[in-house]
Scaffold this active site. Structure first.
Site, PDB file in Angstrom:
ATOM      1  N   GLU A 210      33.596 -34.746   4.333  1.00  0.00           N
ATOM      2  CA  GLU A 210      33.792 -33.396   4.875  1.00  0.00           C
ATOM      3  C   GLU A 210      34.784 -32.604   4.037  1.00  0.00           C
ATOM      4  O   GLU A 210      34.564 -31.442   3.691  1.00  0.00           O
ATOM      5  CB  GLU A 210      34.328 -33.467   6.318  1.00  0.00           C
ATOM      6  CG  GLU A 210      33.354 -33.978   7.352  1.00  0.00           C
ATOM      7  CD  GLU A 210      33.450 -35.480   7.565  1.00  0.00           C
ATOM      8  OE1 GLU A 210      33.842 -36.212   6.617  1.00  0.00           O
ATOM      9  OE2 GLU A 210      33.110 -35.939   8.669  1.00  0.00           O
ATOM     10  N   GLY A 265      46.361 -42.387   9.051  1.00  0.00           N
ATOM     11  CA  GLY A 265      45.954 -40.976   9.123  1.00  0.00           C
ATOM     12  C   GLY A 265      46.477 -40.284  10.377  1.00  0.00           C
ATOM     13  O   GLY A 265      47.032 -39.191  10.308  1.00  0.00           O
ATOM     14  N   ARG A 266      46.327 -40.947  11.519  1.00  0.00           N
ATOM     15  CA  ARG A 266      46.711 -40.290  12.777  1.00  0.00           C
ATOM     16  C   ARG A 266      48.216 -40.295  13.005  1.00  0.00           C
ATOM     17  O   ARG A 266      48.684 -39.821  14.028  1.00  0.00           O
ATOM     18  CB  ARG A 266      45.976 -40.960  13.942  1.00  0.00           C
ATOM     19  CG  ARG A 266      46.119 -42.474  13.988  1.00  0.00           C
ATOM     20  CD  ARG A 266      45.046 -43.094  14.865  1.00  0.00           C
ATOM     21  NE  ARG A 266      45.023 -44.552  14.800  1.00  0.00           N
ATOM     22  CZ  ARG A 266      44.382 -45.266  13.880  1.00  0.00           C
ATOM     23  NH1 ARG A 266      43.745 -44.650  12.892  1.00  0.00           N
ATOM     24  NH2 ARG A 266      44.376 -46.580  13.916  1.00  0.00           N
ATOM     25  N   GLU A 351      41.801 -43.697  18.687  1.00  0.00           N
ATOM     26  CA  GLU A 351      41.527 -44.302  17.381  1.00  0.00           C
ATOM     27  C   GLU A 351      42.400 -45.554  17.202  1.00  0.00           C
ATOM     28  O   GLU A 351      42.013 -46.492  16.516  1.00  0.00           O
ATOM     29  CB  GLU A 351      41.774 -43.292  16.237  1.00  0.00           C
ATOM     30  CG  GLU A 351      41.070 -43.703  14.946  1.00  0.00           C
ATOM     31  CD  GLU A 351      41.167 -42.688  13.821  1.00  0.00           C
ATOM     32  OE1 GLU A 351      41.824 -41.645  13.976  1.00  0.00           O
ATOM     33  OE2 GLU A 351      40.581 -42.953  12.748  1.00  0.00           O
ATOM     34  N   LYS A 510      31.141 -43.409   8.683  1.00  0.00           N
ATOM     35  CA  LYS A 510      31.110 -42.857   7.320  1.00  0.00           C
ATOM     36  C   LYS A 510      29.995 -43.525   6.508  1.00  0.00           C
ATOM     37  O   LYS A 510      29.228 -42.866   5.822  1.00  0.00           O
ATOM     38  CB  LYS A 510      32.449 -43.100   6.612  1.00  0.00           C
ATOM     39  CG  LYS A 510      33.600 -42.245   7.128  1.00  0.00           C
ATOM     40  CD  LYS A 510      34.823 -42.430   6.234  1.00  0.00           C
ATOM     41  CE  LYS A 510      36.033 -41.679   6.768  1.00  0.00           C
ATOM     42  NZ  LYS A 510      37.248 -41.886   5.986  1.00  0.00           N
TER      43      LYS A 510
HETATM   44  O1  LIG Z   1      42.827 -38.232   4.983  1.00  0.00           O
HETATM   45  P1  LIG Z   1      41.473 -38.786   4.741  1.00  0.00           P
HETATM   46  O2  LIG Z   1      41.504 -39.976   3.848  1.00  0.00           O
HETATM   47  O3  LIG Z   1      40.536 -37.722   4.256  1.00  0.00           O
HETATM   48  O4  LIG Z   1      40.939 -39.314   6.098  1.00  0.00           O
HETATM   49  C1  LIG Z   1      40.653 -38.474   7.172  1.00  0.00           C
HETATM   50  C2  LIG Z   1      40.370 -39.313   8.398  1.00  0.00           C
HETATM   51  O5  LIG Z   1      39.312 -40.210   8.045  1.00  0.00           O
HETATM   52  C3  LIG Z   1      38.913 -41.128   9.034  1.00  0.00           C
HETATM   53  O6  LIG Z   1      38.259 -40.473  10.046  1.00  0.00           O
HETATM   54  C4  LIG Z   1      40.077 -41.920   9.556  1.00  0.00           C
HETATM   55  O7  LIG Z   1      39.669 -42.741  10.591  1.00  0.00           O
HETATM   56  C5  LIG Z   1      41.185 -41.004  10.013  1.00  0.00           C
HETATM   57  O8  LIG Z   1      42.304 -41.767  10.449  1.00  0.00           O
HETATM   58  C6  LIG Z   1      41.580 -40.133   8.855  1.00  0.00           C
HETATM   59  O9  LIG Z   1      42.640 -39.307   9.216  1.00  0.00           O
END
Ligand SMILES: O=P(O)(O)OC[C@H]1O[C@H](O)[C@H](O)[C@@H](O)[C@@H]1O
Length: 545
Positions: A210, A265-266, A351, A510
């Site tokens: 994305e 990430g979270r 998550e 993904k």
């Molecule tokens: O920051 P990125 O590597 O683009 O990842 C974006 C997101 O991807 C996935 O959905 C992970 O599960 C998230 O925890 C993360 O924040």
């Protein structure tokens, strides 16, 4: 049965859950219940008295926490042990808000020093953009920031920016793009001028479909409007732990803000992923946000379990999920600026704790993370609160409200507060049949009708809630509040013996998405999957049903 459910304390809790009196009774038996069941820390007050709990409940829950080695698990996280065992990673978002003089060594590096360098780089950048030193390719100052990211690289910056609207310096506007749906970026770009727009591309991995697609579209738009390739450096910066990939993509090496694989990430809004926040509220306020979170880290790491706010909240959530079959938890923010928090806590908790095997791979035989949902009060009172009061599902609730509003107009705030407190009271005490009948005593209905209506007006009550108050919503109190929920999530994961820091379910999405993409674009056969997927793919290729 797993070891957890076999434990005597677990079984004692199961027994005990059947013997508790109604909360009305608990309150009338103890006039000091609020004093005994509230805690204050880091500018937050937690009233947990409206929970299904006696002293015995609390001591059993704390016993369970101790027997689950919660204290040593907390220490292990702060020390940088590899607690994310499936990805072989430390979990150190707490280092992102540690004071500059603290030392946390990971693989021989003091990561606090690296964090501080990045904060300094962020500070220089923020000053340069907001002071007007950083100019766009035609010499104009930057007026708009577009933050491109998804998941943790989106929701944290967006929700915190929204929450801290009163602290915006007014130098910049910010727009957030996450979804790969082209409508999202197209609608944003329509309103923007490429000469005065800065794109912040946030992706820890620099591999998320994305974010890459949206950034490419933004770059194409930028170049089509008359800018040259050499101008990209003035309008595109990136935050990523994959500096190599970001450079390959065409981001100027000087414009890349690092982050690290020991930040999930979270849990990343405290890192350079928070750059859009810092651009909006200024670096001093961003540092206040970090300070608030750090204060909560200190509280969590150093306070005995019995007075530890994240521990208390985590234990209550587990209490309802595991012993009362509550499958969801609602977060109700009585502050318009905090309207996005339920979605943020949803990502954080679901998550993290949406897991079905323990750290050593055993299937769990107990519920783990509940469904987290919620919204802004009082709006929800005119909709889903009906189910909270009278539905058959038990939904524990958190009410969150600042005592002072940033917009103290007329009677608004006192009315907001009356609704917030009134809801917690109604949920707790409910209304008995006799009370409902008495309320109808002056109506013109006949007795039979009165009895029928009274039956419908009964509310069982005994519905648990926490209330969290703060003097005012500030960067500091917000930092503490978010860290409170991060640690609450940790507490539950630690007792459930799960890994709260991986996300294999999301990774599967993904992978499958990429496979289907190949089939949609006709590189791969579209007749090898199940009949539903094959048909949907073929319909998309045809473009009509
Ligand atoms: O920051 P990125 O590597 O683009 O990842 C974006 C997101 O991807 C996935 O959905 C992970 O599960 C998230 O925890 C993360 O924040």
């Amino acid at each position: 049965m797993t070891q957890l459910t076999q434990q005597a304390t677990w079984q004692a809790l199961a027994q005990h859950s059947k013997t508790l009196p109604h909360m009305r009774e608990l309150f009338s038996n103890d006039p000091k219940r609020f004093d005994n069941m509230s805690a204050k820390a880091c500018g937050l007050l937690l009233d947990y008295s409206k929970n299904r709990a006696s002293n015995e409940t609390l001591s059993l829950l704390f016993k369970l926490a101790k027997e689950s080695q919660l204290e040593s698990k907390i220490k292990a996280m702060f020390a940088g042990d590899i607690i994310n065992n499936t990805e072989q990673r430390a979990v150190l978002h707490t280092a992102l808000r540690a004071p500059a003089e603290q030392v946390i060594n990971l693989d021989g590096n003091n990561i606090v020093a690296e964090v501080q360098q990045t904060l300094a780089k962020m500070g220089e950048f923020v000053n340069s953009v907001t002071s007007g030193d950083w100019l766009g390719y035609t010499g104009k100052t930057i007026t708009d920031v577009v933050s491109i990211g998804i998941g943790g690289s989106f929701l944290g910056p967006k929700i915190v920016s929204q929450a801290l609207r009163p602290y915006w310096t007014g130098k910049l506007n910010c727009h957030f793009v996450a979804n790969v749906d082209g409508t999202s970026i197209t609608e944003k770009l329509k309103k923007l001028d490429p000469q005065t727009t800065l794109f912040v591309m946030s992706s820890k991995s620099f591999g998320t479909q994305e974010t890459l697609t949206n950034t490419l579209t933004a770059k194409e738009w930028f170049l089509k409007q008359g800018a040259a390739q050499a101008d990209v450096a003035k309008h595109f910066v990136a935050v990523s732990s994959n500096v190599e990939k970001a450079t390959e993509f065409g981001i100027d090496a000087n414009n890349i803000f690092p982050m690290w694989d020991w930040v999930g990430g979270r849990y990343s809004l405290w890192s350079a992923i928070g750059l859009p926040i810092a651009l909006l509220i200024g670096m001093n306020n961003f540092r206040e946000l970090l300070a608030g979170a750090h204060a909560m880290d200190e509280h969590f790491a150093n306070t005995p379990l019995e007075n530890n706010m994240p521990v208390i909240m985590g234990l209550f959530s587990l209490w309802y999920g595991n012993f009362f079959n509550a499958q969801s938890h609602v977060v109700l923010t009585y502050d318009h600026y905090l309207r996005g928090l339920p979605a943020y806590f949803q990502q954080l908790d679901m998550e993290s704790n949406g897991k079905g095997v323990t750290l050593n791979g055993t299937d769990v035989d107990y519920s783990t993370g509940p469904i987290i949902w919620g919204g802004e009060g009082t709006n929800g009172q005119h909709a889903y609160h009906q189910l909270l009061h009278q539905g058959t599902a038990l939904v524990p609730a958190d009410f969150i409200m600042p005592l002072n509003s940033h917009n103290p107009v007329g009677e608004h705030h006192v009315q907001l507060a009356s609704n917030c407190f009134g809801q917690t009271q109604a949920l707790m005490q409910g209304r008995t049949y006799d009370e409902a009948l008495a309320e109808l005593s002056h109506s013109k209905l006949d007795d039979e009708q009165k009895q029928l209506i009274a039956k419908h007006k009964v509310m069982p009550g005994n519905k648990p809630s926490n209330t969290i108050l703060m003097d005012k919503l500030t960067p500091t109190t917000l930092g503490s509040l978010i860290a409170l929920y991060e640690h609450r999530t940790f507490v539950q994961g630690a007792i459930w013996q799960i890994n709260s820091f991986d996300q294999w379910g999301v990774e599967l999405g993904k992978l499958l998405g990429n496979d289907v993409l190949d089939r949609l674009t006709a590189d791969k056969q579209a007749d090898e999957l199940d009949s539903s997927s094959n048909s949907l793919i073929n319909l998309f290729r045809q473009g009509k049903i």
